[in-house]
Enzyme design. Sequence first.
Site, PDB file in Angstrom:
ATOM      1  N   ASN A 217      67.224  33.122  33.450  1.00 36.62           N
ATOM      2  CA  ASN A 217      67.014  31.677  33.270  1.00 36.62           C
ATOM      3  C   ASN A 217      65.529  31.467  32.933  1.00 36.62           C
ATOM      4  O   ASN A 217      64.731  32.399  33.067  1.00 36.62           O
ATOM      5  CB  ASN A 217      67.407  30.937  34.561  1.00 36.62           C
ATOM      6  CG  ASN A 217      66.599  31.426  35.733  1.00 36.62           C
ATOM      7  OD1 ASN A 217      65.398  31.220  35.791  1.00 36.62           O
ATOM      8  ND2 ASN A 217      67.237  32.135  36.663  1.00 36.62           N
ATOM      9  N   LYS A 297      72.946  51.762  25.715  1.00 38.02           N
ATOM     10  CA  LYS A 297      72.695  50.550  24.916  1.00 38.02           C
ATOM     11  C   LYS A 297      73.998  50.179  24.226  1.00 38.02           C
ATOM     12  O   LYS A 297      74.468  50.886  23.337  1.00 38.02           O
ATOM     13  CB  LYS A 297      71.571  50.768  23.906  1.00 38.02           C
ATOM     14  CG  LYS A 297      71.271  49.500  23.144  1.00 38.02           C
ATOM     15  CD  LYS A 297      69.935  49.528  22.435  1.00 38.02           C
ATOM     16  CE  LYS A 297      69.706  48.229  21.686  1.00 38.02           C
ATOM     17  NZ  LYS A 297      70.346  48.196  20.381  1.00 38.02           N
ATOM     18  N   LYS A 347      73.026  21.213  50.982  1.00 34.18           N
ATOM     19  CA  LYS A 347      72.348  22.527  50.961  1.00 34.18           C
ATOM     20  C   LYS A 347      71.535  22.728  52.233  1.00 34.18           C
ATOM     21  O   LYS A 347      71.511  23.823  52.804  1.00 34.18           O
ATOM     22  CB  LYS A 347      71.448  22.618  49.734  1.00 34.18           C
ATOM     23  CG  LYS A 347      71.082  24.016  49.378  1.00 34.18           C
ATOM     24  CD  LYS A 347      70.719  24.159  47.925  1.00 34.18           C
ATOM     25  CE  LYS A 347      71.942  24.000  47.031  1.00 34.18           C
ATOM     26  NZ  LYS A 347      71.673  24.107  45.629  1.00 34.18           N
TER      27      LYS A 347
HETATM   28  O1  C5P Z   1      72.670  27.560  46.011  1.00 31.97           O
HETATM   29  P1  C5P Z   1      71.523  27.387  45.095  1.00 31.97           P
HETATM   30  O2  C5P Z   1      71.335  28.536  44.156  1.00 31.97           O
HETATM   31  O3  C5P Z   1      71.496  26.081  44.370  1.00 31.97           O
HETATM   32  O4  C5P Z   1      70.271  27.356  46.077  1.00 31.97           O
HETATM   33  C1  C5P Z   1      68.964  27.315  45.613  1.00 31.97           C
HETATM   34  C2  C5P Z   1      68.052  27.875  46.662  1.00 31.97           C
HETATM   35  O5  C5P Z   1      68.563  29.125  47.115  1.00 31.97           O
HETATM   36  C3  C5P Z   1      66.665  28.181  46.156  1.00 31.97           C
HETATM   37  O6  C5P Z   1      65.775  28.021  47.249  1.00 31.97           O
HETATM   38  C4  C5P Z   1      66.764  29.636  45.711  1.00 31.97           C
HETATM   39  O7  C5P Z   1      65.522  30.301  45.735  1.00 31.97           O
HETATM   40  C5  C5P Z   1      67.721  30.197  46.763  1.00 31.97           C
HETATM   41  N1  C5P Z   1      68.575  31.281  46.282  1.00 31.97           N
HETATM   42  C6  C5P Z   1      68.453  32.550  46.806  1.00 31.97           C
HETATM   43  N2  C5P Z   1      69.299  33.545  46.403  1.00 31.97           N
HETATM   44  C7  C5P Z   1      70.271  33.308  45.495  1.00 31.97           C
HETATM   45  C8  C5P Z   1      70.411  32.026  44.956  1.00 31.97           C
HETATM   46  C9  C5P Z   1      69.544  31.030  45.366  1.00 31.97           C
HETATM   47  O8  C5P Z   1      67.551  32.775  47.614  1.00 31.97           O
HETATM   48  N3  C5P Z   1      71.054  34.282  45.112  1.00 31.97           N
END
Ligand code: C5P
Length: 406
Positions: A217, A297, A347
């Site tokens: 991303n 690859k 959340k």
């Molecule tokens: O559930 P979501 O991805 O929206 O949550 C976002 C939060 O969770 C952010 O603080 C991100 O850094 C953390 N996160 C994480 N590990 C993941 C996905 C998100 O620590 N695999």
Amino acid sequence: MLPDPYPLFKLFSGKRVHLGLSGSVAAYKTVELLRLLRESSVDAGVTFTRSALDFLGPLTLSALGADPVFSPRSNDSMDPYSHLTPAQSADSFMVVPATANILAKAAHGLADDLLSTQILAFSKPVFFSPAMNPVMWSSQATRDNIDLLRSRGHIIIEPHEGIVACGDQGQGRLAPLPVIYYHLLRALSPQDMAGKNVLVTAGPTHEYFDLVRYFSNPSSGRMGLAIALTCWLRGSNVNFVHGPMSSLFSLPGFELMPVTSAKEMQEACLSSWDNCDAGFFTAAVSDFSPAPSKDPKFKKDNIKSFHLEMISNPDILSHLSARKNKNQLVIGFAAEAVDLEVNAGLKLAKKNLDMVVANLVGPDSSPFGSSDNQVMVMDRNGRTESWPCLAKADVAWRLVDWLSLV
Ligand code: C5P
């Protein structure tokens, strides 16, 4: 200008530094340092040594807002008390660039010109940011002088390795601008985070499918870096676990922990979390990673479309918050496309957070890669605030302020 992704902090109005310039070709870099300090609302005075005048003119620094500017050429240095000016008015004093000669004079208490006299009259620690030929830097005399200065509490900002002006290679280049700038700001900052250890995750993760292709991303890591630096400026040690980001410099007590994938990020976080007082999880971790290709690859030959199996990654934030002790604070981030407040609240509860920082993402506005952010903050006590669009450095400063309320 600071190199991307380093943030400028602007909240230093009323603070004053004094810069001492000695004779090195690196003196031109002090011009940019002064501009940054002025943009941070820091007042600055300057003292030139006679040899610094061969590299830079006092008028340049005056024109950029330095006041006073002491030069062996000007009448200001006839002020009988100019040797006391930094001691009486500056919150912090830095010699930048510092030559082998000024280091030797400071180490041995020589006071035969204005700058060396001002150093001797300054009762707090002085910062020295040396720049010189690598052989001079590694010479026994300079080593001994550095040890002596350190033993008296002065702070040496180590020069970096590289090719120096004369073409030689080795340690002797003036430290990078961000390193010098943040050292000065730390000396001007409240030390309300002193003695704390903070974990910050930042940036994207890259989930490789074959040797050259990955799923990711556009996160720049700017928000996380601004938070990590704010904590460091305010006295804490920082473990900065970051996915691929443009070049970063370490600082004493600011450990860079570079990772590529979500799994690596989780391992790095687990290795440091138990010793931490707080964790800010700003990283845009990829929620899924592609099942690895069988070919080193992947070949596109004659393939019109193909299915990729995506496997879910560990949720680092949930994993660590599940094992936090009662003294540890966990701060999560939430990028939401709709219903910001509702989703942020969910959340906060679901991931057992002490605080959540939420922002909207949409087709026309995204905090990814931007230097500003508009956030809503919610904590476990039910306190909620929506802030206006602010520089990420200002958001970071306010978030760290909030820690004491959770
Ligand atoms: O559930 P979501 O991805 O929206 O949550 C976002 C939060 O969770 C952010 O603080 C991100 O850094 C953390 N996160 C994480 N590990 C993941 C996905 C998100 O620590 N695999």
